[in-house]
Design a protein around this motif. Sequence first.
Motif, PDB file in Angstrom:
ATOM      1  N   VAL A  44      44.835  38.322  42.659  1.00  0.00           N
ATOM      2  CA  VAL A  44      45.149  37.004  42.122  1.00  0.00           C
ATOM      3  C   VAL A  44      44.189  36.012  42.778  1.00  0.00           C
ATOM      4  O   VAL A  44      43.731  36.215  43.904  1.00  0.00           O
ATOM      5  N   SER A  45      43.848  34.955  42.061  1.00  0.00           N
ATOM      6  CA  SER A  45      42.903  33.977  42.599  1.00  0.00           C
ATOM      7  C   SER A  45      43.428  33.330  43.875  1.00  0.00           C
ATOM      8  O   SER A  45      44.625  33.077  44.024  1.00  0.00           O
ATOM      9  N   ARG A  46      42.511  33.024  44.757  1.00  0.00           N
ATOM     10  CA  ARG A  46      42.870  32.317  45.988  1.00  0.00           C
ATOM     11  C   ARG A  46      43.458  30.942  45.698  1.00  0.00           C
ATOM     12  O   ARG A  46      44.122  30.363  46.556  1.00  0.00           O
ATOM     13  N   LEU A  47      43.225  30.409  44.493  1.00  0.00           N
ATOM     14  CA  LEU A  47      43.816  29.125  44.125  1.00  0.00           C
ATOM     15  C   LEU A  47      45.295  29.273  43.773  1.00  0.00           C
ATOM     16  O   LEU A  47      46.063  28.323  43.913  1.00  0.00           O
ATOM     17  N   VAL A  48      45.690  30.445  43.316  1.00  0.00           N
ATOM     18  CA  VAL A  48      47.097  30.714  43.033  1.00  0.00           C
ATOM     19  C   VAL A  48      47.853  30.958  44.339  1.00  0.00           C
ATOM     20  O   VAL A  48      48.954  30.439  44.555  1.00  0.00           O
ATOM     21  N   HIS A  54      40.138  37.980  48.599  1.00  0.00           N
ATOM     22  CA  HIS A  54      39.725  37.031  47.551  1.00  0.00           C
ATOM     23  C   HIS A  54      38.888  37.702  46.470  1.00  0.00           C
ATOM     24  O   HIS A  54      37.930  37.129  45.966  1.00  0.00           O
ATOM     25  N   ALA A  55      39.266  38.926  46.095  1.00  0.00           N
ATOM     26  CA  ALA A  55      38.440  39.706  45.175  1.00  0.00           C
ATOM     27  C   ALA A  55      38.677  39.381  43.708  1.00  0.00           C
ATOM     28  O   ALA A  55      37.968  39.894  42.848  1.00  0.00           O
ATOM     29  N   SER A  56      39.678  38.553  43.395  1.00  0.00           N
ATOM     30  CA  SER A  56      40.044  38.319  41.991  1.00  0.00           C
ATOM     31  C   SER A  56      40.100  36.828  41.689  1.00  0.00           C
ATOM     32  O   SER A  56      40.409  36.012  42.565  1.00  0.00           O
ATOM     33  N   SER A  81      32.806  36.757  50.754  1.00  0.00           N
ATOM     34  CA  SER A  81      31.479  36.196  50.492  1.00  0.00           C
ATOM     35  C   SER A  81      31.546  34.681  50.644  1.00  0.00           C
ATOM     36  O   SER A  81      32.624  34.084  50.584  1.00  0.00           O
ATOM     37  N   PHE A  82      30.378  34.081  50.855  1.00  0.00           N
ATOM     38  CA  PHE A  82      30.311  32.627  51.045  1.00  0.00           C
ATOM     39  C   PHE A  82      29.185  32.047  50.202  1.00  0.00           C
ATOM     40  O   PHE A  82      28.222  32.733  49.858  1.00  0.00           O
ATOM     41  N   THR A  83      29.323  30.788  49.871  1.00  0.00           N
ATOM     42  CA  THR A  83      28.338  30.106  49.046  1.00  0.00           C
ATOM     43  C   THR A  83      27.177  29.592  49.906  1.00  0.00           C
ATOM     44  O   THR A  83      27.385  29.224  51.070  1.00  0.00           O
ATOM     45  N   PRO A  84      25.935  29.590  49.368  1.00  0.00           N
ATOM     46  CA  PRO A  84      24.787  29.113  50.158  1.00  0.00           C
ATOM     47  C   PRO A  84      24.920  27.675  50.627  1.00  0.00           C
ATOM     48  O   PRO A  84      24.344  27.303  51.639  1.00  0.00           O
ATOM     49  N   ILE A 113      37.289  32.517  43.757  1.00  0.00           N
ATOM     50  CA  ILE A 113      37.038  33.938  43.992  1.00  0.00           C
ATOM     51  C   ILE A 113      35.867  34.092  44.947  1.00  0.00           C
ATOM     52  O   ILE A 113      34.939  33.276  44.948  1.00  0.00           O
ATOM     53  N   ASP A 114      35.888  35.134  45.756  1.00  0.00           N
ATOM     54  CA  ASP A 114      34.714  35.497  46.550  1.00  0.00           C
ATOM     55  C   ASP A 114      33.792  36.312  45.644  1.00  0.00           C
ATOM     56  O   ASP A 114      34.040  37.499  45.383  1.00  0.00           O
ATOM     57  N   ILE A 115      32.765  35.657  45.154  1.00  0.00           N
ATOM     58  CA  ILE A 115      31.884  36.255  44.151  1.00  0.00           C
ATOM     59  C   ILE A 115      31.243  37.537  44.693  1.00  0.00           C
ATOM     60  O   ILE A 115      30.712  37.567  45.803  1.00  0.00           O
ATOM     61  N   GLY A 116      31.338  38.605  43.895  1.00  0.00           N
ATOM     62  CA  GLY A 116      30.663  39.860  44.200  1.00  0.00           C
ATOM     63  C   GLY A 116      31.447  40.853  45.025  1.00  0.00           C
ATOM     64  O   GLY A 116      31.137  42.052  44.997  1.00  0.00           O
TER      65      GLY A 116
END
Length: 243
Positions: free
Chosen positions: A71-75, A23-25, A139-142, A47-50
Amino acid sequence: MEHEAFRLIGEPKFGGILVVSDHASNRVPDDIELGIASHLLNEHIAIDIGVGAVAELLAQRPGIAAYLGNVSRLVCDLNRAADEPSVFPVTSDGHTIPGNALDLAGRAARLARFHAPYHETLAALLDRVPQALLLSLHSFTPQLASNPEEKRPWHVGVLYNADDRAARLAIPLLQAEGLCVGDQEPYSGKDLNESMDRHGEAEGRPYLGVEVRQDLISTPAGQTEWAERLGRIANQVAIALAG
């Protein structure tokens, strides 16, 4: 090496470490319309931020290369099985993704364009250049926007399915850094581990699944700090596994 589904940074070395970041993009090809507000592409649902920056820094270290989703994980969510509905999410953290309401032909076309080349190329690479360790980096969101009351206090999580060889080595090493470390947190690798299940467990390859809290790697300073930490610890794990 670059394809619209993946990027390979550095030259993998026999017995080295390959960073895999699905999920890097947040890239969305011009011919795909998701039907969402553009600002959402900079958030965790896209995207996995960072992780892209951390992976690129890791690939500058001797013996480490990086294989990144392009490519975005949404695509196309490259960390989901091809037959899972969530490979093209129609909702994510409370947001509807109208452009992912695909018919069977649309699903098949997008799988062939992104999912298949990503995983087929990775499989061929690992067969050609065996690695001592796969470092699966996310990465994950807080906290989730859809559940803001549920805080995620961990600095880093370690995920695995049945094969916990690398995880058992890495957790105490991360804890020794003074970090709050989640063992199968903020979610379980038994549920969200498709790429490592396919390219690690199914082939008997050791892997380390790492989830870093995104606020810790959202700046260049944090990315540098975590690249140094993860590179050092991944090397320690790889050496211990080989011993």
